[in-house]
Design an enzyme around this catalytic site. Structure first.
Site, PDB file in Angstrom:
ATOM      1  CB  CYS A  93      -0.856   0.040   1.225  1.00 23.20           C
ATOM      2  SG  CYS A  93      -1.934   1.570   1.494  1.00 23.20           S
ATOM      3  CB  CYS A 104     -11.566  11.992   5.314  1.00 17.99           C
ATOM      4  SG  CYS A 104     -11.658  12.153   3.486  1.00 17.99           S
ATOM      5  N   GLY A 150      -2.771  10.255   1.445  1.00 20.21           N
ATOM      6  CA  GLY A 150      -2.639  11.124   0.371  1.00 20.21           C
ATOM      7  C   GLY A 150      -4.078  11.077  -0.749  1.00 20.21           C
ATOM      8  CD  GLU A 151      -7.866  11.509  -4.094  1.00 21.48           C
ATOM      9  OE1 GLU A 151      -8.665  11.081  -3.259  1.00 21.48           O
ATOM     10  OE2 GLU A 151      -7.953  11.283  -5.208  1.00 21.48           O
ATOM     11  CB  SER A 182      -8.554   3.941  -3.270  1.00 15.94           C
ATOM     12  OG  SER A 182      -9.424   4.504  -2.565  1.00 15.94           O
ATOM     13  CB  SER A 205     -13.238   6.508  -0.628  1.00 17.55           C
ATOM     14  OG  SER A 205     -12.033   5.938  -0.751  1.00 17.55           O
ATOM     15  CG  LEU A 206     -20.420   5.774  -2.121  1.00 18.56           C
ATOM     16  CD1 LEU A 206     -20.173   6.913  -3.470  1.00 18.56           C
ATOM     17  CD2 LEU A 206     -21.304   4.813  -2.640  1.00 18.56           C
ATOM     18  CG  HIS A 207     -15.994   6.010   2.861  1.00 18.04           C
ATOM     19  ND1 HIS A 207     -16.003   4.592   2.822  1.00 18.04           N
ATOM     20  CD2 HIS A 207     -15.050   6.643   2.940  1.00 18.04           C
ATOM     21  CE1 HIS A 207     -14.445   4.652   2.518  1.00 18.04           C
ATOM     22  NE2 HIS A 207     -13.940   5.438   2.687  1.00 18.04           N
ATOM     23  CG  ASN A 281      -8.012   0.005  11.369  1.00 20.12           C
ATOM     24  OD1 ASN A 281      -7.926  -0.498  12.337  1.00 20.12           O
ATOM     25  ND2 ASN A 281      -7.295  -0.343  10.361  1.00 20.12           N
TER      26      ASN A 281
END
Ligand code: SAH
Length: 333
Positions: A93, A104, A150-151, A182, A205-207, A281
């Site tokens: 990752c 977020c 990061g994005e 992602s 990432s909808l969430h 998490n």
């Protein structure tokens, strides 16, 4: 490890040196120039002096998950995680930025704010670090996920350069289908990736099952409405024919009710859409993880509505393997 500097040093050398160096760095995964036996000694010494390739890192291990904090040339540190599969398949990752500007509410990186973009080589270095580490066990990196700090789509140019470098048969030679990115839903990035001639996997990432929940969790959701994200996704699917994974992290009493599941099912019941439920998490006191039973019930509702759904097995909580947590812990000390 400064790849730009290495390229400068060998600029005047015959062309085949370039291949020899690529082989030494990205096939043999040498840890010092001394090991590059194909190169003349004088060049090895010059490289060792001008661009040493040691990667300075602090590593932590918990079962099959290992985490490292790599210190970069300017002293900033970046996190990367290795997940060793039972089948000997290894997933790395990687982070694409130091910190993150998306802020977020549930994410440890988001809470720490944005520092800077990583260069493509700083992204690649994270993979090289694990390749060197795995070499000791005669294993290698199989999959790469851009799910660290990061994005990625806010650092698109360096992100895509790193993907091409990782994918290049002359360098790391990792298949594009084994690389996943992602995004929080940066529309421009979804559009751009659809136009790349690369078969990498896209995750979003909808969430949340509606914009008001999403807005509470993801401040940038004001700019990126669910309907806009889904429209961009449909466009992406039309252009690439590839599946898209929607990540949905389950947070107790925030987005995990039956109503949320039903609402989500309406959005997700489309060919080539997949939902990946992620156990939250815990990173602070604000949110709690949904119970295992709740996750299973949530999954069942989606399945009943014929949505393709899987649950991500979460590992590494004990070494703070959620996004940004290791760095957060270290700073607190
Ligand atoms: N900026 C990208 C990559 C972020 S990290 C994105 O938003 O997709 C990859 C995934 O981990 C994202 O889905 C992110 O929302 C999720 N994540 C962040 N913090 C988490 C936590 N504490 N528990 C579980 N998942 C988390």
């Amino acid at each position: 490890m400064n790849i730009n500097k290495i390229h400068q040093v060998i600029l005047e050398e015959p062309k085949y040196r370039f291949q020899q160096i690529n082989r030494a760095l990205f096939e043999e995964y040498i840890s010092s120039w001394e090991e590059a036996s194909a190169l003349p000694r004088v060049l090895r010494e010059k490289l060792e002096q001008e661009c040493p390739i040691t990667i300075q890192a602090e590593a932590l291990k918990q079962g099959r998950t290992e985490k490292a904090l790599i210190t970069l040339e300017d002293g900033e540190a970046v996190e990367t995680v290795l997940i060793r599969g039972k089948d000997k398949r290894n997933t790395v990752c990687v982070s694409s930025q130091i910190g993150c500007a998306m802020n977020c509410a549930f994410c440890a990186t988001g809470q720490a704010g944005f520092c800077r973009n990583l260069t493509s080589y700083e992204i690649v270095e994270q993979v090289v670090f694990w390749q060197r580490h795995l070499k000791k066990d005669q294993e290698k990196v199989d999959n790469i996920v851009f799910m660290g700090m990061g994005e990625p789509f806010n650092n698109y140019v360096e992100f895509i350069k790193s993907v091409k470098f990782l994918n290049n048969p002359e360098t790391l030679n990792i298949g594009a289908r084994r690389i996943s990115v992602s995004t929080v839903g940066v529309l421009d990035g979804i559009k751009r990736i659809a136009g790349e001639k690369l078969q990498i996997n896209l995750a979003i990432s909808l969430h949340a099952s509606n914009d008001s929940i999403r807005q509470a969790l993801i401040p940038s959701a004001g700019k990126y409405k669910i309907s806009d994200i889904l429209r961009s996704t449909d466009d992406y699917i039309k252009r690439t024919g590839r599946r898209v994974m929607f990540e949905y992290m389950l947070i107790k009493d925030i987005n995990d009710s039956d109503k949320n599941a039903n609402e989500l099912a309406v959005l997700m019941r489309k060919p080539l859409y997949m939902v990946n439920l992620i156990p939250y998490n815990t990173t602070g006191n604000k949110y709690k993880a949904s119970s295992r039973e709740r996750i299973e019930e949530f999954k069942k509702i989606l399945e009943e509505k014929r949505v393709a759904v899987t649950v991500r097995h979460s590992s590494g909580q004990d070494i703070s393997a959620a996004c940004g947590q290791l760095k957060g812990d270290r700073i607190k000390k």
